[in-house]
Scaffold this active site. Structure first.
Site, mmCIF file in Angstrom:
data_model
loop_
_atom_site.group_PDB
_atom_site.id
_atom_site.type_symbol
_atom_site.label_atom_id
_atom_site.label_comp_id
_atom_site.label_asym_id
_atom_site.label_seq_id
_atom_site.Cartn_x
_atom_site.Cartn_y
_atom_site.Cartn_z
ATOM 1 N N HIS A 146 -22.782 -4.144 -39.723
ATOM 2 C CA HIS A 146 -23.903 -3.358 -40.471
ATOM 3 C C HIS A 146 -24.350 -4.233 -41.567
ATOM 4 C CE1 HIS A 146 -25.492 0.045 -42.989
ATOM 5 N NE2 HIS A 146 -25.211 -0.734 -43.753
ATOM 6 N N GLU A 147 -23.429 -5.210 -42.415
ATOM 7 C CA GLU A 147 -23.936 -5.763 -43.262
ATOM 8 C C GLU A 147 -25.141 -6.973 -42.890
ATOM 9 O OE1 GLU A 147 -23.952 -4.911 -46.361
ATOM 10 O OE2 GLU A 147 -22.556 -3.260 -45.987
ATOM 11 N N HIS A 184 -28.366 -5.886 -42.043
ATOM 12 C CA HIS A 184 -29.589 -6.077 -42.943
ATOM 13 C C HIS A 184 -30.052 -7.383 -43.048
ATOM 14 C CE1 HIS A 184 -29.076 -1.971 -44.782
ATOM 15 N NE2 HIS A 184 -27.596 -2.224 -45.055
ATOM 16 N N GLU A 235 -30.689 1.827 -44.054
ATOM 17 C CA GLU A 235 -29.446 2.072 -43.516
ATOM 18 C C GLU A 235 -29.334 2.373 -42.282
ATOM 19 O OE1 GLU A 235 -26.664 1.228 -45.494
ATOM 20 O OE2 GLU A 235 -28.143 0.225 -46.871
#
Length: 306
Positions: free
Chosen positions: A155-156, A159, A210
């Site tokens: 997920h990070e 980004h 997100e």
């Protein structure tokens, strides 16, 4: 209420009309300016990687690196004394999961990734542009296993892949101009204009990015041969934890509209909807043969669990 709507609209129209030029030439110049600004805006539109979402981007990669370097210095000043040593079991475990994600997705070709573990009771992780990942030890009990850790790190990393940090700065620039225009043309109360744009633009946009990182991250962890269902387990634990924390603060249902992140239940529903695609991605990654290689790698590195 319906009878009052036309009167209210007329009042705003008259207020805006006071600021419009009266002469035909001045109106023509204003029209040209609007066209020029519109053309400039359109020229800065681009598609995000993977999802192909159309967005406005007005931050160069060089500017993004400068902003990231400043943020990195600030974070190190604040948390540098709490960094877990690189050879600590927790740091090795987090780094090993990150290396597997990077190798499987080819993200190491253009970025020099760094993983930092901060010893603090905070259930959080984040990434800076350029590939610097920070994980707080307070998150590790909620992560529990490698699939959960892969969900967090993917997920990070997502980004970074989507350049969400640069996109948010670009969005903030637009909103700044919007605040000034609203204050001049419609409402001199800048604070009220700021609140409207924050709730109507910035926070929904943050929740959108997100969700996008959740999707890209799910595909990344599946490509790295982690079980994508681990992301659902992670967010079920995170949602229970967030509800516990919200209960202590006296939170309520309205608070989700003021949040920069989507609600946990929404994230879980999205992950379940995307799961067939993620399972297909994992199948296409030839994970049966890859699992033996990963098992050997884990044996050599030393299987460590927080």
């Amino acid at each position: 209420m319906d009878a009052l709507a036309p009167a209210g609209a007329a009042r705003w129209t008259r207020r805006a009309a006071r600021f419009l030029p009266r002469s035909r030439a001045a109106r023509a110049w204003l029209g040209l300016a609007v066209v020029a600004v519109g053309g400039w805006y359109v020229s800065h539109l681009e598609r995000t990687p993977v999802t192909q979402r159309l967005r406005y981007m007005h931050v160069s990669e060089a500017e993004e690196r400068r902003l990231a370097a400043a943020s990195y210095r600030e974070i190190m000043l604040q948390h540098g004394h709490r960094l877990v040593p690189a050879q600590h079991a927790a740091a090795r475990w987090v780094r090993r999961v990150a290396q597997r994600l990077i190798a499987a997705t080819g993200l190491g070709d253009s970025l020099k990734w760094e993983v930092h573990v901060i010893d603090a009771p905070v259930a959080n992780a984040f990434v800076l542009p350029g590939g610097k990942i920070f994980v707080f030890t307070g998150l590790l009990p909620l992560v529990q296993d490698e699939a959960g850790m892969a969900a967090v790190l993917a997920h990070e990393m997502a980004h970074q892949v989507a350049r969400h940090a640069a996109e948010k700065v670009s969005q903030a620039k637009l909103v700044l101009w919007g605040r000034l225009m609203m204050a001049v043309l419609f409402d001199p109360n800048l604070a009220r204009s700021t609140a409207l744009l924050d709730l109507g633009v910035l926070k929904p946009h943050s929740r959108r990015t997100e969700n996008e990182a959740d999707y890209i991250g799910l595909m990344m962890m599946a490509q790295a041969c982690y079980d994508p269902k681990g992301a659902i387990g992670l967010w079920q634990r995170m949602t229970a934890y967030e509800k516990q924390q919200a209960g202590r603060r006296g939170n309520n249902e309205i608070a989700k509209y003021f949040s920069t992140h989507p609600a946990g239940e929404e994230r879980i529903d999205n992950l379940r909807r995307w799961m067939p695609e993620a399972e297909q991605k994992r199948t296409e990654s030839n994970c049966e043969s890859s699992s033996r290689l990963f098992a050997a790698f884990n044996h050599i590195a030393g299987r460590t669990r927080w």
